[in-house]
Design an enzyme around this catalytic site. Structure first.
Site, PDB file in Angstrom:
ATOM      1  N   SER A 148       0.831  -1.207   0.000  1.00 47.45           N
ATOM      2  CA  SER A 148       0.000   0.000   0.000  1.00 47.45           C
ATOM      3  C   SER A 148       0.868   1.261   0.000  1.00 47.45           C
ATOM      4  O   SER A 148       0.503   2.270  -0.624  1.00 47.45           O
ATOM      5  CB  SER A 148      -0.935  -0.012   1.210  1.00 47.45           C
ATOM      6  OG  SER A 148      -0.194  -0.148   2.406  1.00 47.45           O
ATOM      7  N   THR A 149       2.022   1.227   0.685  1.00 48.92           N
ATOM      8  CA  THR A 149       2.891   2.410   0.695  1.00 48.92           C
ATOM      9  C   THR A 149       3.490   2.611  -0.699  1.00 48.92           C
ATOM     10  O   THR A 149       3.567   3.739  -1.199  1.00 48.92           O
ATOM     11  CB  THR A 149       4.002   2.258   1.762  1.00 48.92           C
ATOM     12  OG1 THR A 149       3.433   1.704   2.955  1.00 48.92           O
ATOM     13  CG2 THR A 149       4.651   3.588   2.075  1.00 48.92           C
TER      14      THR A 149
ATOM     15  N   GLY B  18       7.180  -9.098   3.018  1.00 48.53           N
ATOM     16  CA  GLY B  18       6.443 -10.225   2.465  1.00 48.53           C
ATOM     17  C   GLY B  18       5.014 -10.310   2.955  1.00 48.53           C
ATOM     18  O   GLY B  18       4.298 -11.246   2.604  1.00 48.53           O
ATOM     19  N   GLY B  19       4.586  -9.311   3.759  1.00 42.95           N
ATOM     20  CA  GLY B  19       3.182  -9.277   4.163  1.00 42.95           C
ATOM     21  C   GLY B  19       2.275  -9.290   2.938  1.00 42.95           C
ATOM     22  O   GLY B  19       1.194  -9.877   2.945  1.00 42.95           O
TER      23      GLY B  19
ATOM     24  N   GLU C  82      11.037  -9.193  -4.508  1.00 46.73           N
ATOM     25  CA  GLU C  82      11.581  -8.026  -3.791  1.00 46.73           C
ATOM     26  C   GLU C  82      13.045  -8.253  -3.443  1.00 46.73           C
ATOM     27  O   GLU C  82      13.891  -7.362  -3.607  1.00 46.73           O
ATOM     28  CB  GLU C  82      10.766  -7.776  -2.513  1.00 46.73           C
ATOM     29  CG  GLU C  82       9.358  -7.289  -2.810  1.00 46.73           C
ATOM     30  CD  GLU C  82       8.444  -7.190  -1.597  1.00 46.73           C
ATOM     31  OE1 GLU C  82       7.379  -6.581  -1.733  1.00 46.73           O
ATOM     32  OE2 GLU C  82       8.785  -7.727  -0.538  1.00 46.73           O
TER      33      GLU C  82
HETATM   34  C1  5RP Z   1       5.056  -6.865   0.240  1.00 46.13           C
HETATM   35  C2  5RP Z   1       5.888  -6.179   1.255  1.00 46.13           C
HETATM   36  C3  5RP Z   1       5.470  -4.823   1.667  1.00 46.13           C
HETATM   37  O1  5RP Z   1       6.540  -3.955   1.514  1.00 46.13           O
HETATM   38  C4  5RP Z   1       5.061  -4.857   3.108  1.00 46.13           C
HETATM   39  O2  5RP Z   1       4.068  -5.851   3.283  1.00 46.13           O
HETATM   40  C5  5RP Z   1       4.528  -3.495   3.576  1.00 46.13           C
HETATM   41  O3  5RP Z   1       3.309  -3.241   2.951  1.00 46.13           O
HETATM   42  P1  5RP Z   1       2.463  -1.943   3.232  1.00 46.13           P
HETATM   43  O4  5RP Z   1       3.178  -0.810   2.585  1.00 46.13           O
HETATM   44  O5  5RP Z   1       1.135  -2.238   2.594  1.00 46.13           O
HETATM   45  O6  5RP Z   1       2.341  -1.781   4.718  1.00 46.13           O
HETATM   46  O7  5RP Z   1       6.879  -6.673   1.734  1.00 46.13           O
HETATM   47  O8  5RP Z   1       5.502  -8.169  -0.009  1.00 46.13           O
END
Ligand code: 5RP
Length: 220
Positions: free
Chosen positions: A30-31, A95-96, A103
């Site tokens: 999302s960021t 990896g969330g 990545e």
């Molecule tokens: C995706 C990631 C993202 O960078 C991580 O999950 C952070 O996500 P968000 O910006 O939505 O908090 O590693 O695989």
């Protein structure tokens, strides 16, 4: 400020780290979505992007930003991505959003890793956020047993398949005081594609969104 406003602020601040005429690495989440939106306002400044997920690729292309195959690119001056947690040394859990393998590959090529996070992602010790591990499907139970032996509580991310056709096991209950060592140990388990610990190649710079503004933390 809301969490989204903090994310937007760091996303905009990251534009200052995008060199003119460069091909840059773009992460997922999302960021990063806010970063892609910001990048679109200056899209003629970049030659293109290498993307860490199908989702980011779609968003970049929707703005008309060219997306290149990493194999066609010799170097990347910068990689911009978020994190689920980041510690005081720039080691991260990622990896969330499930894109950890691509990545990690892009981060390895990039000269500079700029991590964009809101302040809630700063932690003294990694591990409160469940550690994602991408696993070849046939090795799932083997990997689960090995992760349990390391002291974690592995849980399959139900109904989720990565862009690479693999599954994700999220490991709960770890307090990762030695991130490099844990990264090496988990990467050695046969069937593990990638562990979402980014310690060996951590962030070079973090842009942290706080109520008082965007703070920069340099790790290298
Ligand atoms: C995706 C990631 C993202 O960078 C991580 O999950 C952070 O996500 P968000 O910006 O939505 O908090 O590693 O695989």
């Amino acid at each position: 400020m809301t969490q989204d406003e903090l994310k937007q602020a760091v996303a905009r601040a990251a534009l200052r780290h995008v060199p003119n005429g460069a091909i840059i690495g773009v992460g997922t989440g999302s960021t990063v979505n806010f970063f892609i939106d910001a990048l679109a306002t200056l899209k003629d400044r970049v030659r293109g992007a290498v993307s860490s997920s199908e989702r980011s690729t779609e968003r970049l292309k929707a703005y008309g930003i060219p997306v290149l195959d990493l194999n066609a690119v010799d170097d990347l001056p910068v990689y911009v991505d978020g994190a689920d947690e980041i510690d005081a040394n720039g080691a991260m859990i990622k990896g969330g959003g499930g894109a950890l393998t691509r990545e990690k590959i892009i981060a390895e090529v990039a000269a500079q890793f700029v991590c964009i996070v809101d302040a809630s992602k700063l932690v003294p010790v990694l591990g409160k956020f469940p550690l994602p591990v991408e696993v070849v499907p046939m090795a799932r139970e083997l990997v689960v047993r090995r992760l349990r032996a390391l002291g974690g509580e592995p849980k399959l991310r139900e109904g989720y398949v990565t862009d690479n056709g693999n599954v994700i096991v999220d490991v709960h209950g770890l307090a990762i005081t030695e991130p490099r060592q844990v990264e090496n140990t988990i990467n050695q388990i046969p069937g593990v594609v990638t562990v979402g610990l980014f310690a060996r190649r951590g962030a070079d710079l973090a842009l942290v969104g706080t109520a008082g503004g965007v703070e920069e933390r340099s790790f290298r």
